[in-house]
Scaffold this motif. Structure first.
Motif, short mmCIF file in Angstrom:
data_model
loop_
_atom_site.label_atom_id
_atom_site.label_comp_id
_atom_site.label_asym_id
_atom_site.label_seq_id
_atom_site.Cartn_x
_atom_site.Cartn_y
_atom_site.Cartn_z
N UNK A 252 0.85 -1.20 0.00
CA UNK A 252 0.00 0.00 0.00
C UNK A 252 0.88 1.25 0.00
N UNK A 253 1.92 1.22 0.83
CA UNK A 253 2.83 2.37 0.89
C UNK A 253 3.50 2.56 -0.48
N UNK A 254 3.93 1.48 -1.06
CA UNK A 254 4.69 1.59 -2.31
C UNK A 254 3.82 2.07 -3.47
N UNK A 255 2.52 1.72 -3.42
CA UNK A 255 1.60 2.26 -4.43
C UNK A 255 1.57 3.79 -4.29
N UNK A 256 1.53 4.24 -3.04
CA UNK A 256 1.46 5.68 -2.81
C UNK A 256 2.81 6.38 -2.99
#
Ligand code: M6R
Length: 604
Positions: A252-256
């Motif tokens: 999720x962090x890496x998508x953002x």
């Protein structure tokens, strides 16, 4: 693949081994273990499953040592049981291993014929037995070299020998192994990330090297056994950071992270002030008449997306092939072909082998990689970096969009260098690419809506993804993301292919995700959606505001920003990633470490 660590330290090693193994978890594993020199001799603790199981074992039975080794195992030979978990022990030898010993069966037979008995199904135990046998007649380093000379395959090893309490040995044949330099302490590890809590002073072993570390030094030898120096580099702090902040998962962090990752990457290819393309390493694409991209998995889809830009914008023929096939196909390549290996890790075995094959044919090779100290980065003629930062989630997200960004910038560079576009058009394309990070951030705004679609999709057994043009490889990537982390069967198709077979699969229970921002092919995709709707297939349309106006009745619509087709694969990547992410979360799956998968596939 497996993660390995060795510490010659001065304080309790157990917590440090676990901390490091946690950092290596992202590589994928199904059992774990540690060993250390204690007052009672070498002791091991091992457990099947996640590291918390090993921690529970250690809580009951601590490992009282300051020097030790650790391992997360991604099973190749034998199931992921405690018995097959590393470290493996034979006589005076305790060792951990990443990779495959290809000739283990013949070595095992020879060792068995000499009376050695085996207690595991692994190829690794053979190395321990072999080294122990060599130690009967040779001192440690000589025995280690003699052992390495008998092994075939791609592997990295970290070894402790009884009676040599202040020393750990390591070897690299294929998968990476790094040496960490501390203060009165030394380390070995699969990567700099794993050593992050202890040091950022790193030497990368070359292929074939072996090493002996003690509290103060690392003695490094090449594969012929000659002492060699390997430069000690201070790796950027960012290369050793792994925080998920307030996010639930790294994915999720890496998508953002993607707007930043793409911006950093693009800044290596475009001068934002002059809006001129300025490729790294002074690459001159006018010297080539063809691009050959080799890659695996998601990286190969990034390559497939870039093919559209290389051919349409630059008129430069571009072939993209999965490295595992390319390397064995004996492809016909002309001398003016630029071979580009695309890889997040820079260590994927098939991609590395394809790169080496191209080099052996005399081609100019480039490594488009995210890990800049990786083997591909060091072996290729040219380094084409992506700057996504460490990607921890096994499912690639920001590395993928960074690859697409870098390759698209290279395609535009080729267009300019080959005289296909003038300076004004170059500036327009450069500005458009520099705008992409903002549009990617805008695309993330659909997140709340995407979350609401997850429960319905999570009930599906099969899902189809459709796209045309560069949205076709994005459909392939969308299907891969869903499969990887939610374990739902998914396939990507070129929308025009639907009626040539896959349409037989359409029914009320088979959702169809259509990725189609409104471009000059959009009308044709509307027809394909009608074909799906006519057969009762539930549709999720990912499009822009204009496209949304033409959505078939009953379709769920995810609306993204309006953008030029050149940057659409970047801008429409986050919605497909978020969709897969929320479906996986809905299903309670292990998002960051999906079953059976490894982050970096260093075996064939
Ligand atoms: O490190 P690489 O980019 O070479 O890895 C290639 C593939 O193994 C990788 O992209 C894989 O497909 C990912 N799990 C996709 O999410």
């Amino acid at each position: 693949m497996c993660g390995i660590i060795g510490i010659v330290g001065t304080v309790s090693v157990q917590e440090r081994l676990i901390e490091s193994l946690k950092r290596l978890e992202y590589r994928g594993y199904d059992s774990a273990g540690v060993a250390g020199f204690t007052k009672q001799g070498v002791e091991r603790r091992r457990a099947a499953g996640k590291l918390k199981n090993l921690e529970a074992v250690l809580a009951k039975d601590p490992l009282r040592a300051t020097v030790g080794i650790g391992h997360t195992r991604w099973a190749t030979h034998g199931p992921p049981t405690e018995g097959n978990a590393h470290p493996h022990r034979a006589g005076r030898v305790t060792l951990v291993h990443n990779g495959i010993i290809e000739n283990f069966a013949e070595l095992k037979a020879a060792l068995a014929a000499r009376g050695r008995t085996f207690s595991t199904d692994t190829d690794t135990e053979v190395v321990a037995q072999l080294l122990d046998q060599e130690l009967e007649t040779k001192p440690p380093l000589e025995a280690f070299k003699a052992t390495l000379d008998q092994l075939r395959g791609a592997f990295a090893l970290v070894v402790m020998i009884d009676g040599e309490e202040g020393m750990i040995l390591g070897a690299r044949r294929g998968p990476p192994l790094v040496v960490g330099y501390g203060d009165g302490e030394m380390f070995l590890g699969s990567d700099a990330l794993g050593l992050g809590p202890f040091t950022n002073r790193i030497a990368y072993l070359e292929d074939g090297d072996f090493v002996a570390i003690d509290h103060a030094t690392a003695r490094i030898f090449d594969d012929a056994g000659h002492p060699v120096e390997r430069a000690v580099q201070t790796v950027a702090q960012s290369a050793t950071l792994m925080e998920k902040g307030n996010y639930r998962h790294f994915m999720e962090k890496e998508i953002h992270d993607q707007p930043d990752a793409c911006q950093h990457t693009l800044s290596a290819y475009i001068d934002p002030v002059s809006t001129r393309f300025a490729p790294p390493s002074g690459l001159d694409l006018s010297a080539f008449d063809r691009i050959q991209i080799v890659a695996c998995g998601t990286a190969s889809y990034a390559g497939q997306i870039a093919r559209y830009a290389f051919e349409r914008l630059a008129g430069l023929p571009c072939d993209v092939e999965v490295a595992s096939e390319f390397r064995y196909r004996e492809p016909a390549v002309g001398p003016k072909t630029l071979a580009v290996a695309v890889s997040q890790s820079g260590e994927t075995a098939d991609t590395l082998a394809a790169l080496r094959w191209c080099k052996a044919q005399g081609l100019t090779t480039a490594a488009l990689v995210n890990v800049h100290g990786s083997t591909m980065a060091r072996e290729a003629d040219l380094l084409l970096p992506t700057h996504a930062g460490p990607e921890i989630g096994v499912a690639s997200t920001k590395a993928f969009t960074s690859q697409v960004a870098a390759l698209t910038a290279l395609a535009a560079t080729a267009a300019r260098q080959r005289g296909r576009i003038d300076a004004a058009e170059e500036a327009r394309v450069a500005r458009m690419l520099l705008e992409a990070p903002r549009l990617i951030a805008e695309a993330n705004a659909a997140e709340d809506h995407i979350r609401t679609l997850a429960p319905e999709l999570a009930r599906a057994r099969d899902v189809l993804y459709l796209g045309r043009g560069a949205m076709f490889p994005l459909a392939l990537e969308g299907a891969l993301k869903l499969k990887e982390i939610s374990y739902i069967h998914a396939e990507g198709y070129a929308a025009g292919e639907l009626k040539h077979g896959p349409i037989a699969l359409i029914d009320e229970a088979t959702p169809v995700i259509v990725i189609a921002p409104s471009d000059d092919l959009f009308e044709k995709t509307i027809s394909n959606m009608s074909e799906v709707a006519a057969r009762g297939g539930p549709i999720v349309l990912i499009t822009d505001a204009e496209g949304a106006r033409h959505a078939p009745e009953g379709a769920r619509v995810i609306v993204g920003p309006t953008c030029d087709p050149l940057v659409a694969p970047l801008v429409y990547a986050p919605p497909i990633q978020l969709l897969a992410y929320y479906v996986a979360v809905q299903k309670g799956a292990d998002v960051d470490q999906p079953r059976n998968l490894a982050k970096s596939v260093t075996v064939e």
